[in-house]
Motif scaffolding. Structure first.
Motif, PDB file in Angstrom:
ATOM      1  N   SER A  31       0.839  -1.193   0.000  1.00  0.00           N
ATOM      2  CA  SER A  31       0.000   0.000   0.000  1.00  0.00           C
ATOM      3  C   SER A  31       0.877   1.247   0.000  1.00  0.00           C
ATOM      4  CB  SER A  31      -0.925   0.004   1.216  1.00  0.00           C
ATOM      5  OG  SER A  31      -0.177   0.096   2.415  1.00  0.00           O
ATOM      6  N   ALA A  32       0.277   2.375  -0.381  1.00  0.00           N
ATOM      7  CA  ALA A  32       1.032   3.624  -0.469  1.00  0.00           C
ATOM      8  C   ALA A  32       1.558   4.046   0.896  1.00  0.00           C
ATOM      9  CB  ALA A  32       0.143   4.716  -1.066  1.00  0.00           C
ATOM     10  N   GLU A  33       0.753   3.850   1.935  1.00  0.00           N
ATOM     11  CA  GLU A  33       1.161   4.276   3.272  1.00  0.00           C
ATOM     12  C   GLU A  33       2.376   3.503   3.758  1.00  0.00           C
ATOM     13  OE1 GLU A  33      -0.756   4.485   7.794  1.00  0.00           O
ATOM     14  OE2 GLU A  33      -1.924   3.695   6.112  1.00  0.00           O
ATOM     15  N   VAL A  34       2.305   2.176   3.621  1.00  0.00           N
ATOM     16  CA  VAL A  34       3.424   1.337   4.057  1.00  0.00           C
ATOM     17  C   VAL A  34       4.652   1.589   3.194  1.00  0.00           C
ATOM     18  CG1 VAL A  34       4.226  -1.038   4.332  1.00  0.00           C
ATOM     19  CG2 VAL A  34       1.900  -0.422   5.019  1.00  0.00           C
ATOM     20  N   GLY A  35       4.455   1.692   1.881  1.00  0.00           N
ATOM     21  CA  GLY A  35       5.580   1.926   0.978  1.00  0.00           C
ATOM     22  C   GLY A  35       6.286   3.234   1.263  1.00  0.00           C
ATOM     23  N   GLN A  36       5.513   4.274   1.576  1.00  0.00           N
ATOM     24  CA  GLN A  36       6.110   5.578   1.876  1.00  0.00           C
ATOM     25  C   GLN A  36       6.967   5.513   3.129  1.00  0.00           C
ATOM     26  OE1 GLN A  36       3.527   8.911   3.299  1.00  0.00           O
ATOM     27  NE2 GLN A  36       4.092   9.871   1.358  1.00  0.00           N
ATOM     28  N   ALA A  37       6.441   4.886   4.180  1.00  0.00           N
ATOM     29  CA  ALA A  37       7.195   4.765   5.422  1.00  0.00           C
ATOM     30  C   ALA A  37       8.422   3.884   5.237  1.00  0.00           C
ATOM     31  CB  ALA A  37       6.300   4.205   6.525  1.00  0.00           C
ATOM     32  N   LEU A  38       8.279   2.825   4.436  1.00  0.00           N
ATOM     33  CA  LEU A  38       9.402   1.911   4.214  1.00  0.00           C
ATOM     34  C   LEU A  38      10.515   2.597   3.431  1.00  0.00           C
ATOM     35  CD1 LEU A  38      10.632  -0.892   4.432  1.00  0.00           C
ATOM     36  CD2 LEU A  38       9.349  -1.558   2.385  1.00  0.00           C
ATOM     37  N   ARG A  39      10.169   3.312   2.378  1.00  0.00           N
ATOM     38  CA  ARG A  39      11.190   4.011   1.582  1.00  0.00           C
ATOM     39  C   ARG A  39      11.913   5.061   2.406  1.00  0.00           C
ATOM     40  NH1 ARG A  39       7.091   3.633  -2.330  1.00  0.00           N
ATOM     41  NH2 ARG A  39       6.350   5.738  -1.791  1.00  0.00           N
ATOM     42  N   LEU A  40      11.152   5.825   3.187  1.00  0.00           N
ATOM     43  CA  LEU A  40      11.777   6.854   4.012  1.00  0.00           C
ATOM     44  C   LEU A  40      12.694   6.229   5.062  1.00  0.00           C
ATOM     45  CD1 LEU A  40      11.931   9.890   4.669  1.00  0.00           C
ATOM     46  CD2 LEU A  40      10.044   9.543   6.276  1.00  0.00           C
ATOM     47  N   SER A  41      12.258   5.122   5.649  1.00  0.00           N
ATOM     48  CA  SER A  41      13.069   4.457   6.666  1.00  0.00           C
ATOM     49  C   SER A  41      14.366   3.928   6.080  1.00  0.00           C
ATOM     50  CB  SER A  41      12.278   3.308   7.303  1.00  0.00           C
ATOM     51  OG  SER A  41      11.158   3.786   7.998  1.00  0.00           O
ATOM     52  N   LEU A  42      14.278   3.286   4.918  1.00  0.00           N
ATOM     53  CA  LEU A  42      15.473   2.740   4.280  1.00  0.00           C
ATOM     54  C   LEU A  42      16.443   3.851   3.887  1.00  0.00           C
ATOM     55  CD1 LEU A  42      13.891  -0.019   2.002  1.00  0.00           C
ATOM     56  CD2 LEU A  42      15.103  -0.338   4.159  1.00  0.00           C
ATOM     57  N   LEU A  43      15.903   4.946   3.354  1.00  0.00           N
ATOM     58  CA  LEU A  43      16.752   6.070   2.959  1.00  0.00           C
ATOM     59  C   LEU A  43      17.463   6.674   4.167  1.00  0.00           C
ATOM     60  CD1 LEU A  43      17.723   8.249   0.941  1.00  0.00           C
ATOM     61  CD2 LEU A  43      15.612   9.503   1.449  1.00  0.00           C
ATOM     62  N   CYS A  44      16.695   6.994   5.203  1.00  0.00           N
ATOM     63  CA  CYS A  44      17.276   7.657   6.377  1.00  0.00           C
ATOM     64  C   CYS A  44      18.273   6.750   7.090  1.00  0.00           C
ATOM     65  CB  CYS A  44      16.167   8.091   7.336  1.00  0.00           C
ATOM     66  SG  CYS A  44      15.114   9.413   6.693  1.00  0.00           S
ATOM     67  N   ALA A  45      17.932   5.465   7.246  1.00  0.00           N
ATOM     68  CA  ALA A  45      18.831   4.544   7.930  1.00  0.00           C
ATOM     69  C   ALA A  45      20.122   4.359   7.146  1.00  0.00           C
ATOM     70  CB  ALA A  45      18.150   3.196   8.148  1.00  0.00           C
ATOM     71  N   SER A  46      20.037   4.302   5.824  1.00  0.00           N
ATOM     72  CA  SER A  46      21.227   4.114   4.998  1.00  0.00           C
ATOM     73  C   SER A  46      22.134   5.339   5.039  1.00  0.00           C
ATOM     74  CB  SER A  46      20.820   3.803   3.557  1.00  0.00           C
ATOM     75  OG  SER A  46      20.045   2.612   3.496  1.00  0.00           O
ATOM     76  N   VAL A  47      21.546   6.532   4.919  1.00  0.00           N
ATOM     77  CA  VAL A  47      22.349   7.753   4.978  1.00  0.00           C
ATOM     78  C   VAL A  47      22.966   7.914   6.366  1.00  0.00           C
ATOM     79  CG1 VAL A  47      22.310  10.260   4.763  1.00  0.00           C
ATOM     80  CG2 VAL A  47      20.985   8.867   3.183  1.00  0.00           C
ATOM     81  N   ALA A  48      22.189   7.614   7.409  1.00  0.00           N
ATOM     82  CA  ALA A  48      22.720   7.702   8.772  1.00  0.00           C
ATOM     83  C   ALA A  48      23.888   6.739   8.961  1.00  0.00           C
ATOM     84  CB  ALA A  48      21.617   7.408   9.786  1.00  0.00           C
ATOM     85  N   THR A  49      23.802   5.560   8.373  1.00  0.00           N
ATOM     86  CA  THR A  49      24.895   4.588   8.483  1.00  0.00           C
ATOM     87  C   THR A  49      26.148   5.085   7.779  1.00  0.00           C
ATOM     88  OG1 THR A  49      23.292   2.765   8.575  1.00  0.00           O
ATOM     89  CG2 THR A  49      25.563   2.203   8.015  1.00  0.00           C
ATOM     90  N   VAL A  50      25.989   5.715   6.621  1.00  0.00           N
ATOM     91  CA  VAL A  50      27.145   6.287   5.918  1.00  0.00           C
ATOM     92  C   VAL A  50      27.806   7.361   6.780  1.00  0.00           C
ATOM     93  CG1 VAL A  50      27.862   7.646   3.917  1.00  0.00           C
ATOM     94  CG2 VAL A  50      26.248   5.757   3.632  1.00  0.00           C
ATOM     95  N   ILE A  51      26.999   8.211   7.398  1.00  0.00           N
ATOM     96  CA  ILE A  51      27.552   9.245   8.281  1.00  0.00           C
ATOM     97  C   ILE A  51      28.303   8.604   9.447  1.00  0.00           C
ATOM     98  CG2 ILE A  51      26.936  11.099   9.886  1.00  0.00           C
ATOM     99  CD1 ILE A  51      24.608  11.772   8.026  1.00  0.00           C
ATOM    100  N   CYS A  52      27.722   7.560  10.004  1.00  0.00           N
ATOM    101  CA  CYS A  52      28.370   6.871  11.120  1.00  0.00           C
ATOM    102  C   CYS A  52      29.684   6.240  10.688  1.00  0.00           C
ATOM    103  CB  CYS A  52      27.431   5.810  11.698  1.00  0.00           C
ATOM    104  SG  CYS A  52      25.992   6.475  12.559  1.00  0.00           S
ATOM    105  N   LEU A  53      29.744   5.710   9.468  1.00  0.00           N
ATOM    106  CA  LEU A  53      30.994   5.129   8.976  1.00  0.00           C
ATOM    107  C   LEU A  53      32.065   6.200   8.813  1.00  0.00           C
ATOM    108  CD1 LEU A  53      29.608   2.657   6.294  1.00  0.00           C
ATOM    109  CD2 LEU A  53      30.918   2.018   8.318  1.00  0.00           C
ATOM    110  N   VAL A  54      31.691   7.332   8.236  1.00  0.00           N
ATOM    111  CA  VAL A  54      32.657   8.402   7.987  1.00  0.00           C
ATOM    112  C   VAL A  54      33.206   8.966   9.298  1.00  0.00           C
ATOM    113  CG1 VAL A  54      32.932  10.725   7.032  1.00  0.00           C
ATOM    114  CG2 VAL A  54      31.661   8.993   5.754  1.00  0.00           C
TER     115      VAL A  54
END
Length: 257
Positions: free
Chosen positions: A38-61
């Motif tokens: 559904s659009a609601e779940v997909g929106q939350a999932l995409r945002l979560s994956l994006l934010c978690a991935s970018v946060a992990t890159v920052i943590c690595l750096v």
């Protein structure tokens, strides 16, 4: 096994597993695919994956140099510094969100200058979600990488130095490859922790669908409006947790040995 140990062990096992079994038992399996896409779940999932991935890159750096500093540098008060770095592990996430708000908010110590000089504000934005997730997740990476650095054999680095390699070249060509498993394990733990972050996110970034509503926040909202959606999102997060634990299982077992 003595009964006096077996009975509490079984009770403890049931205490940990029964809620997870209940979650799976109450899942709307018949409508799960439609709700999952559904659009609601997909929106939350995409945002979560994006934010978690970018946060992990920052943590690595930022986290890898910090772990090297804690493991290799001869600094006064290094034990205190290590304790301060690991504070977010035990700090209630809501308190971390309040601290971020007081420092990076529009009236915060740093946030006020950012808003005044650049017209840039972090709270209640997607960037704010990333900052909150990085704050609570970075200690997982730092601890893992620091442990790998302490366990690494320093003779390889010494041999590289005797062959004329500089510190930066030795770090890139010798140190990083030798601690790669620790970096990977720390990054996975860091990503999983960022994906499941709730308290600091809702305090610092708020809850705005499409902008700051990650999966944990969507679960919280769906419990009041559509419990089946909350169950679906919870199952997704549960599967992510199981995959993370399974991927790190061999590393933990070898570490214990």
């Amino acid at each position: 096994m003595p009964l006096v140990l077996l009975l509490p062990a079984l009770l403890g096992l049931a205490f940990l597993l029964v809620p997870l079994i209940g979650l799976l038992a109450e899942a709307p399996w018949s409508t799960l695919p439609s709700r999952l896409f559904s659009a609601e779940v997909g929106q939350a999932l995409r945002l979560s994956l994006l934010c978690a991935s970018v946060a992990t890159v920052i943590c690595l750096v930022l986290g890898i140099p910090l772990a090297w500093l804690l493991a290799r540098a001869d600094l006064p008060g290094r034990g205190l510094l290590r304790a301060l770095v690991t504070v977010p592990l035990v700090l209630p996430p809501v308190v971390g969100g309040v601290a971020l708000l007081l420092v990076l908010g529009r009236r915060g110590l740093i946030g006020e200058r950012l808003d005044l000089w650049f017209g840039f504000s972090l709270p209640f934005t997607t960037a704010g979600v990333i900052v909150a997730e990085a704050f609570v997740a970075m200690p997982f990476l730092v601890i893992s990488v620091e442990g790998a650095l302490r366990a690494a054999d320093p003779r390889y680095e010494e041999a590289a130095a005797t062959l004329g390699a500089g510190r930066w070249l030795t770090f890139r060509r010798v140190t990083l490859p030798s601690i790669a498993p620790g970096i990977v394990a720390g990054a996975v733990l860091c990503w999983a922790r960022a994906l499941g972050e709730f308290g600091a996110t809702i305090t610092f970034a708020g809850n705005f669908p499409g902008r700051t509503t990650t999966m944990p926040l969507a679960v919280y909202l769906a419990l009041e409006t559509d419990p089946d959606v909350a169950v679906v999102l919870s199952i997704v997060l549960l599967l992510v947790s199981v995959v993370v634990l399974a991927s790190l299982r061999e590393r933990w077992i070898s570490g214990l040995r």
